[in-house]
Enzyme design. Structure first.
Site, short mmCIF file in Angstrom:
data_model
loop_
_atom_site.label_atom_id
_atom_site.label_comp_id
_atom_site.label_asym_id
_atom_site.label_seq_id
_atom_site.Cartn_x
_atom_site.Cartn_y
_atom_site.Cartn_z
CD GLU A 17 3.17 -0.66 16.98
OE1 GLU A 17 4.38 -0.41 17.06
OE2 GLU A 17 2.33 0.14 16.61
CD GLU A 66 3.63 4.44 13.93
OE1 GLU A 66 4.53 5.11 13.38
OE2 GLU A 66 3.88 3.50 14.72
CB ALA A 93 12.62 -0.27 12.31
CG MET A 94 8.86 -2.75 17.43
SD MET A 94 7.26 -1.98 17.05
CE MET A 94 6.83 -1.36 18.66
CD GLU A 95 7.17 2.26 17.80
OE1 GLU A 95 7.55 1.69 16.77
OE2 GLU A 95 5.98 2.58 18.00
CG HIS A 116 9.57 6.67 12.11
ND1 HIS A 116 8.54 7.35 11.48
CD2 HIS A 116 8.97 5.71 12.85
CE1 HIS A 116 7.39 6.81 11.83
NE2 HIS A 116 7.61 5.80 12.66
CD GLU A 117 10.93 2.66 14.02
OE1 GLU A 117 10.16 2.69 15.00
OE2 GLU A 117 10.52 2.51 12.85
#
Ligand code: B3K
Ligand code: ZN
Length: 871
Positions: free
Chosen positions: A124, A322, A264-266, A299-300
């Protein structure tokens, strides 16, 4: 200077993709410098016309391109620095490509790269095009099967979805094949390969399915992932209870990496985290780290539904995932750690980052309509204001219609890429309200200004409220429309008791006034005494409010407002007025004493908790104060704020000492809200005491530091010593480095602390730290620890009259831009404020921006932000 000016991408020019990819098989033959990526795509034409296929591809070394099994000759396709183009294609076909990439030399940390000897990815927003040729946009949803082959020393081979096969290969190699049954855009693709330790657990979902949970970390670090695992399980259960959302795969994995451009990344089923937001134990992580880990893990995870199952049609819709996910995260954190304290912290962050953004050249709507690099739009406006907008939506339609609207959104859009309009339409349907005016919140940049005034008539027992709103122009948006602003209002009498009243004949304690015009009058009846107006309770809208309240009314609120947000806010407003008066050369010493006294009384309130009291003790940040007046003189604000801190510390000296002694952690460390609250209050007391600069406090701080049983107290002690300066600070700083030199996350804190040192002598040390052997600008955590903490949280030294602070930041931006444009661009923001500074400083800052844009080969990322900051 750049030779060509990069062109903006516009929302109005959105076109559906010409080709869709229904399914893809990827094969990675991993090698640090020569990874081969084979891709077999089932491609289908999406429109009527046979347009040429144009797929993204950057920094790829092409090996071959074939259509339906036939390798294309040179004349049948073109490949340039950005695109693969193939004309004359049938309506459906198989595209096979093979490319070579060099992960080890990928220091931009986008696409496939190496961190700590392991392979990992970040796609992303637009990193997948650095892995293979692809229509790299979020509205192309595909089913992915991924085969990874690597040397056996890369023990774990991970990708999204379920593991369907694994085995050995000749030559000391092995392989794994992963299949993700859910449609996803390529930005959610992830791959990790390497030697890792794993912490395992399980969770039974609401429908009784068992999900395996695995957190992968550096060898030896699994013990530090227990808190993240606990937070993950609590998040999964919370999403079931609060939103009815169940996890959908049989496996959920998180991997920690040290070199990461942001938090961080989901990625679907395989979140990748910056290790700073995953690893924690009492000796190396502060309470703030624990709190952030809990928030980011949640959140993730929450993105699995808001972002992954339902994604964005295009990147202009970024807030759709977001803002909504921040809103869900804040709901979770409030349930875990307390609503009032959570709300105050969220608003502090919003003001510090988003209100500042709105007042500067980078102001943009929650849904922007043009960008050059979407990476530059992962901003506080998209995230934090995006969340505030959802909070207002919930207030306006009510909790029932809100929940039904969310259910409808999940039902209607699951498996699709959609828009903010489609989201809002769900709530219009479930509430029966026309929400077209509400949509202006998404389209208009800037922070609305509102005023709330009241006229009380004793004889009729009525209170006439007058509310106004104005929407100041922002960059590129000169005239604005009014927005619907929910203003939650309650009343107190002068003794601080709640005053009930009537609105439209209904007896209430509190009411929501929707201010949707430039001016509005509302009459409240049955008001039995002269009221103190408590407006914008819980910060019911992201606006700046002024009232005609007098200090005595604020003091009533500070002592008694049942809305804890407004109780805290009253104290902040009083403090801000005192600091700004002093900064303008008009100190109000009587007022300062009175304020110190009132804070003392609030500290003794048995009913409020320690975390809340810690917030009462901290004065508005210098950067927040700078937003309230211009031209800004950062040194005057710093000195005035310190003067007020000193006065409170002297006035409350005994009380603060008592708190410091009484709150010492004796039992076992617990990272929960109560334990963290006690430590926060104890450290806030010490921090205030240190404002006296007294030797006696230096001794206490030194004792505090050396006796610390956890990182929160160690940093609290160091911080207080830094405020006082001198040999005790130098000794502790050296001791800290020595003790933690093998702990990268802790050494980040050592750099960050020094970056925030406001003393006049500190600038030399701060600038010199880039030459420290432990400094490494290729690691974003280390870079930000020093450079961002200095530029964002040390106004006194960043705005040093010599201009050295600005020069330092510009030097770092230019140097980092050569290898990591995304991270370099994230450093530009503090240079955006030059117009609001006093002219002699503004000129120096502007000159640095001019120096940056003149650099040859500057990235689009930095170019976009620096030119906007200049114009
Ligand atoms: N979605 C990511 C952010 C990606 C940033 C890319 N420049 C993390 C998050 O917001 O959850
Ligand atoms: Zn997010």
């Amino acid at each position: 200077m750049r030779t060509e000016t990069p062109q903006p991408i516009k929302l109005a020019e959105y076109r559906p993709p010409a080709y869709l990819v229904d399914e893809v098989h990827l094969t990675f033959r991993l090698e640090p410098n020569t990874t081969r990526v084979q891709a077999r795509l089932s491609v289908r034409r999406n429109g009527e016309h046979a347009e040429p296929l144009v797929f993204n591809g950057e920094r790829l070394k092409p090996v071959s391109v074939a259509v339906d099994g036939r390798v294309l000759a040179a004349g049948e396709h073109t490949i340039d620095a950005e695109f693969l183009t193939i004309p004359n294609l049938p309506a459906a076909f198989t595209l096979e490509t093979e490319v070579e990439i060099d992960p080890e030399n990928n220091k931009a940390l986008e696409g496939l790269y190496m961190s700590g000897g392991r392979f990992c990815t970040q796609c992303e927003a637009e990193g997948f095009r650095k892995i293979t040729f692809w229509p790299d946009r979020p509205d192309v949803l595909s089913k992915f099967t991924v085969r990874i082959e690597a040397d056996r020393k890369f023990r774990h081979l991970l990708a999204n979805g379920n593991l369907i096969e694994r085995g050995e290969l000749p030559g000391g190699r092995h392989f794994a094949v992963w299949n993700d049954p859910f449609l996803k855009p390529c930005y959610l693709f992830a791959l990790v390969a390497g030697e890792l330790d794993v912490l395992e657990d399980k969770l039974t979902t609401m429908s009784g399915r068992t999900v395996d949970l695995r957190i992968f970390v550096d060898p030896g670090m699994a013990g530090r992932a227990t808190y993240a695992m606990d937070a993950l399980k609590r998040s999964m259960l919370w999403d079931e209870q609060a939103y009815g959302r169940e996890y959908d795969l049989d496996l959920f994995m998180i991997v920690a990496v040290r070199d990461f451009n942001f938090g961080a990344m989901e990625n679907k089923g395989l979140n990748v985290f910056n290790s700073s937001l995953l690893l924690a134990d009492p000796a190396t992580a502060t309470d703030l780290d624990y709190e952030r880990i809990e928030a980011v893990v949640a959140h993730e995870y929450f993105h699995n539904w808001t972002g992954n199952r339902i994604t964005c049609r295009d990147w202009f819709q970024l807030c759709l995932k977001e803002g909504l996910t921040v809103f869900r995260e804040q709901g979770f954190c409030a349930d875990m750690r307390g609503h009032a304290v959570g709300r105050i912290k969220a608003v502090k962050a919003l003001r510090m980052r988003q209100f500042a953004e709105d007042q500067g050249p980078l102001a943009h709507p929650v849904r922007p309509n043009s960008y050059m690099k979407i990476d530059n739009f992962y901003t506080a406006t998209i995230y934090e204001k995006g969340s505030e907008v959802i909070g207002m939506l919930k207030t306006l339609v009510g909790p029932d219609a809100f929940r039904k609207g969310m259910d409808l959104y999940f039902d209607r859009w699951d498996g699709h890429a959609t828009t903010v309009e489609a989201f809002i339409e769900c709530f219009a349907e479930t509430s029966g309200q026309d929400l077209s005016d509400f949509f202006v919140w998404y389209e208009q940049a800037g922070t609305p200004r509102i005023t709330v005034g009241g006229r009380y008539d004793e004889t009729t027992r009525t209170l006439e409220l007058t509310l106004t709103q104005t929407n100041p122009p922002t960059n590129g948006q000169e005239t604005k429309r009014p927005v619907p602003i929910p203003v939650t209002v309650g009343l107190l009498d002068l003794e601080g008791r709640t005053l009930a009243f009537e609105r439209d004949g209904q007896a209430v304690d509190e009411t929501v006034i929707v201010l949707d015009q430039p001016e509005m009058k509302v009459t409240l009846t049955g008001v039995d005494a002269m009221p103190v107006i408590s407006a914008l309770r819980g910060f019911s809208a992201p606006v700046v409010m002024t009232t005609d309240a007098e200090p005595k009314e604020r003091y009533v609120q500070l002592a008694s407002d049942p809305d804890l947000f407004n109780r805290w806010e009253a104290g902040q407003d009083l403090a801000a007025d005192l600091i700004l008066s002093r900064a303008a050369g008009k100190p109000n010493e009587v007022g300062e004493e009175r304020y110190a006294e009132a804070v003392g009384r609030a500290l003794n309130d048995q009913a409020s908790d320690e975390a809340f009291k810690a917030l009462l003790l901290s004065l508005p940040a210098e950067t927040d104060l700078a937003l309230l007046r211009s031209p800004v003189d950062p040194a005057a604000i710093h000195d005035a704020r310190e003067a007020l801190r000193r006065r409170i510390a002297l006035h409350l000296h005994d009380e603060l000492r008592r708190l410091h002694t009484g709150l010492q952690d004796l039992g076992e460390f617990s990272p929960d809200a109560a334990g963290a609250g006690r430590r926060a209050l104890r450290n806030a007391a010490l921090d205030l005491l240190s404002a006296t600069g007294r030797q006696e406090v230096a001794d206490i701080a030194s004792g505090h530091y050396h006796a610390a049983l956890n990182m929160t107290d160690a940093i609290g002690g160091l911080n207080a010593l830094m405020n006082i300066g001198g040999p005790a600070f130098e000794e502790a700083l050296a001791h800290f480095f020595e003790k933690f030199q093998d702990e990268p996350l802790v050494i980040d804190k050592w750099f960050a602390l020094q970056g925030r040192d406001p003393s006049e002598l500190a600038i030399g040390r701060i600038l010199g730290l880039t030459a420290h052997p432990a400094f490494d600008s290729r690691n974003p955590n280390r870079l930000r620890a020093l450079v961002s903490s200095f530029a964002n949280f040390n106004p006194a030294r960043f705005h040093d009259p010599s201009g050295a602070g600005y020069r330092f930041l510009a030097d770092q931006i230019i140097a980092v831009d050569r290898f990591n444009p995304m991270t370099a661009a994230r450093l530009v923001d503090p240079l955006g404020g030059w117009k609001r500074l006093k002219p002699e400083l503004g000129r120096l800052m502007k000159a640095e921006l001019e120096r940056i844009v003149a650099i040859e080969g500057l990235s689009k990322n930095v170019y976009e932000l620096a030119t906007r900051a200049l114009n």
